[in-house]
Design a protein around this motif. Structure first.
Motif, PDB file in Angstrom:
ATOM      1  N   PHE A   1       0.870  -1.175   0.000  1.00 14.23           N
ATOM      2  CA  PHE A   1       0.000   0.000   0.000  1.00 14.23           C
ATOM      3  C   PHE A   1       0.905   1.223   0.000  1.00 14.23           C
ATOM      4  N   SER A   2       1.558   1.495  -1.099  1.00 12.21           N
ATOM      5  CA  SER A   2       2.596   2.514  -1.112  1.00 12.21           C
ATOM      6  C   SER A   2       2.092   3.911  -1.446  1.00 12.21           C
ATOM      7  N   THR A   3       0.849   4.078  -1.808  1.00 15.17           N
ATOM      8  CA  THR A   3       0.369   5.409  -2.120  1.00 15.17           C
ATOM      9  C   THR A   3      -0.123   6.070  -0.845  1.00 15.17           C
ATOM     10  N   GLY A   4       0.298   7.304  -0.623  1.00 22.10           N
ATOM     11  CA  GLY A   4      -0.126   8.043   0.562  1.00 22.10           C
ATOM     12  C   GLY A   4       0.545   7.519   1.813  1.00 22.10           C
ATOM     13  N   ALA A   5       0.088   8.016   2.963  1.00 19.83           N
ATOM     14  CA  ALA A   5       0.665   7.621   4.245  1.00 19.83           C
ATOM     15  C   ALA A   5       0.129   6.259   4.667  1.00 19.83           C
ATOM     16  N   ALA A   6       0.968   5.501   5.335  1.00 24.12           N
ATOM     17  CA  ALA A   6       0.537   4.217   5.881  1.00 24.12           C
ATOM     18  C   ALA A   6      -0.024   4.471   7.271  1.00 24.12           C
ATOM     19  N   TRP A   7      -1.142   3.826   7.587  1.00 23.08           N
ATOM     20  CA  TRP A   7      -1.809   4.038   8.865  1.00 23.08           C
ATOM     21  C   TRP A   7      -1.793   2.759   9.674  1.00 23.08           C
ATOM     22  N   ALA A   8      -1.740   2.916  10.984  1.00 23.86           N
ATOM     23  CA  ALA A   8      -1.774   1.770  11.884  1.00 23.86           C
ATOM     24  C   ALA A   8      -3.124   1.075  11.759  1.00 23.86           C
ATOM     25  N   GLN A   9      -3.166  -0.161  12.220  1.00 24.01           N
ATOM     26  CA  GLN A   9      -4.372  -0.960  12.116  1.00 24.01           C
ATOM     27  C   GLN A   9      -5.535  -0.331  12.870  1.00 24.01           C
ATOM     28  N   ASP A  10      -6.737  -0.563  12.370  1.00 24.71           N
ATOM     29  CA  ASP A  10      -7.947  -0.102  13.024  1.00 24.71           C
ATOM     30  C   ASP A  10      -8.100  -0.833  14.351  1.00 24.71           C
ATOM     31  N   ALA A  11      -8.486  -0.087  15.379  1.00 23.54           N
ATOM     32  CA  ALA A  11      -8.720  -0.688  16.696  1.00 23.54           C
ATOM     33  C   ALA A  11     -10.052  -0.187  17.216  1.00 23.54           C
ATOM     34  N   GLY A  12     -11.112  -0.901  16.883  1.00 28.18           N
ATOM     35  CA  GLY A  12     -12.426  -0.525  17.375  1.00 28.18           C
ATOM     36  C   GLY A  12     -12.801   0.876  16.959  1.00 28.18           C
ATOM     37  N   GLY A  13     -13.156   1.697  17.930  1.00 23.23           N
ATOM     38  CA  GLY A  13     -13.563   3.068  17.662  1.00 23.23           C
ATOM     39  C   GLY A  13     -12.437   4.068  17.763  1.00 23.23           C
ATOM     40  N   CYS A  14     -11.189   3.629  17.702  1.00 22.96           N
ATOM     41  CA  CYS A  14     -10.046   4.535  17.819  1.00 22.96           C
ATOM     42  C   CYS A  14      -9.747   5.193  16.481  1.00 22.96           C
ATOM     43  N   PRO A  15      -9.199   6.413  16.518  1.00 23.93           N
ATOM     44  CA  PRO A  15      -8.817   7.072  15.268  1.00 23.93           C
ATOM     45  C   PRO A  15      -7.599   6.402  14.646  1.00 23.93           C
ATOM     46  N   ASN A  16      -7.275   6.807  13.440  1.00 25.29           N
ATOM     47  CA  ASN A  16      -6.084   6.298  12.758  1.00 25.29           C
ATOM     48  C   ASN A  16      -4.853   7.037  13.254  1.00 25.29           C
ATOM     49  N   ILE A  17      -3.750   6.301  13.388  1.00 26.15           N
ATOM     50  CA  ILE A  17      -2.446   6.895  13.674  1.00 26.15           C
ATOM     51  C   ILE A  17      -1.462   6.315  12.662  1.00 26.15           C
ATOM     52  N   PRO A  18      -0.433   7.081  12.307  1.00 25.61           N
ATOM     53  CA  PRO A  18       0.519   6.574  11.309  1.00 25.61           C
ATOM     54  C   PRO A  18       1.160   5.259  11.748  1.00 25.61           C
ATOM     55  N   ALA A  19       1.335   4.349  10.800  1.00 28.85           N
ATOM     56  CA  ALA A  19       1.919   3.040  11.097  1.00 28.85           C
ATOM     57  C   ALA A  19       3.343   3.168  11.622  1.00 28.85           C
ATOM     58  N   ASP A  20       4.057   4.215  11.206  1.00 26.49           N
ATOM     59  CA  ASP A  20       5.438   4.381  11.657  1.00 26.49           C
ATOM     60  C   ASP A  20       5.563   5.189  12.956  1.00 26.49           C
ATOM     61  N   SER A  21       4.447   5.424  13.641  1.00 28.54           N
ATOM     62  CA  SER A  21       4.465   6.211  14.881  1.00 28.54           C
ATOM     63  C   SER A  21       5.086   5.452  16.049  1.00 28.54           C
ATOM     64  N   GLY A  22       5.166   4.116  15.928  1.00 32.14           N
ATOM     65  CA  GLY A  22       5.654   3.317  17.051  1.00 32.14           C
ATOM     66  C   GLY A  22       4.582   3.092  18.102  1.00 32.14           C
ATOM     67  N   LEU A  23       3.341   3.468  17.791  1.00 34.46           N
ATOM     68  CA  LEU A  23       2.235   3.336  18.739  1.00 34.46           C
ATOM     69  C   LEU A  23       1.241   2.290  18.262  1.00 34.46           C
ATOM     70  N   THR A  24       0.604   1.640  19.208  1.00 32.93           N
ATOM     71  CA  THR A  24      -0.506   0.737  18.910  1.00 32.93           C
ATOM     72  C   THR A  24      -1.659   1.101  19.836  1.00 32.93           C
ATOM     73  N   TRP A  25      -2.862   0.796  19.407  1.00 32.54           N
ATOM     74  CA  TRP A  25      -4.042   1.101  20.213  1.00 32.54           C
ATOM     75  C   TRP A  25      -4.412  -0.057  21.129  1.00 32.54           C
ATOM     76  N   GLU A  26      -4.803   0.286  22.328  1.00 36.03           N
ATOM     77  CA  GLU A  26      -5.504  -0.628  23.223  1.00 36.03           C
ATOM     78  C   GLU A  26      -6.916  -0.067  23.281  1.00 36.03           C
ATOM     79  N   TYR A  27      -7.915  -0.899  22.995  1.00 35.51           N
ATOM     80  CA  TYR A  27      -9.300  -0.411  22.872  1.00 35.51           C
ATOM     81  C   TYR A  27     -10.241  -1.140  23.814  1.00 35.51           C
ATOM     82  N   ARG A  28     -11.128  -0.363  24.392  1.00 33.51           N
ATOM     83  CA  ARG A  28     -12.271  -0.893  25.152  1.00 33.51           C
ATOM     84  C   ARG A  28     -13.451  -0.008  24.798  1.00 33.51           C
ATOM     85  N   GLY A  29     -14.615  -0.587  24.705  1.00 36.55           N
ATOM     86  CA  GLY A  29     -15.770   0.243  24.404  1.00 36.55           C
ATOM     87  C   GLY A  29     -17.046  -0.556  24.348  1.00 36.55           C
ATOM     88  N   ASN A  30     -18.116   0.189  24.174  1.00 39.44           N
ATOM     89  CA  ASN A  30     -19.436  -0.393  23.980  1.00 39.44           C
ATOM     90  C   ASN A  30     -20.197   0.551  23.054  1.00 39.44           C
TER      91      ASN A  30
END
Length: 154
Positions: free
Chosen positions: A20-49
């Motif tokens: 997926f080389s066009t545009g910025a790469a985004w981290a994986q979707d985690a429930g209702g969390c927003p997108n963060i860049p894949a190269d940010s070094g961050l991952t989401w922990e999600y809880r929700g209802n």
């Protein structure tokens, strides 16, 4: 492996191989969390209802970089005397407010509110041990992108 887990594995593999080389790469979707860049070094922990989403952006070592709570109402009420910095999240201007941690006066705390298109609000917070770390965490938080259907145009 569930269908969603399989899809995440495929997307992760595709990102790792540069498929997926066009545009910025985004981290994986985690429930209702927003997108963060894949190269940010961050991952989401999600809880929700159905009424709220709780997301923590975690560093590789498991520590929290920042967190957010998305709901109709949040317990945070900004106070104008606590204004610290301004910035932008997904094209929308935000004001960061100073906060405090009981018993930890040297910790830098910032919070903000971001209205979303679905009528909810995102309360975003962070803690840092010094001004340099705080600046880095603010920059990371400001890379978030909410799905277009959720970000308010206000």
């Amino acid at each position: 492996m569930t269908g969603r887990s399989a899809l995440r594995a495929i997307v992760a593999a595709g990102l790792g191989l540069g498929l997926f080389s066009t545009g910025a790469a985004w981290a994986q979707d985690a429930g209702g969390c927003p997108n963060i860049p894949a190269d940010s070094g961050l991952t989401w922990e999600y809880r929700g209802n159905g009424e709220m989403d709780f997301c923590r952006a975690l560093r590789n070592d498991g520590s929290e970089a920042f967190g957010l709570y998305i709901a109709q109402k949040t317990p945070f009420t900004p106070k104008s005397g606590k204004r610290a910095e301004t910035g932008h999240i997904d094209g929308q201007e935000v004001t960061w407010y100073r906060g405090e941690l009981a018993g930890k006066p040297d910790i830098q705390v910032r919070e903000t509110l971001l209205p979303l298109a679905d009528g909810r609000v995102a309360h975003i917070w962070m803690q840092a041990s010094n001004a340099q770390e705080l600046g880095e965490v603010i920059r990371q938080a400001e890379t978030m992108q909410f799905p277009a259907t959720r970000l308010s145009s206000k």
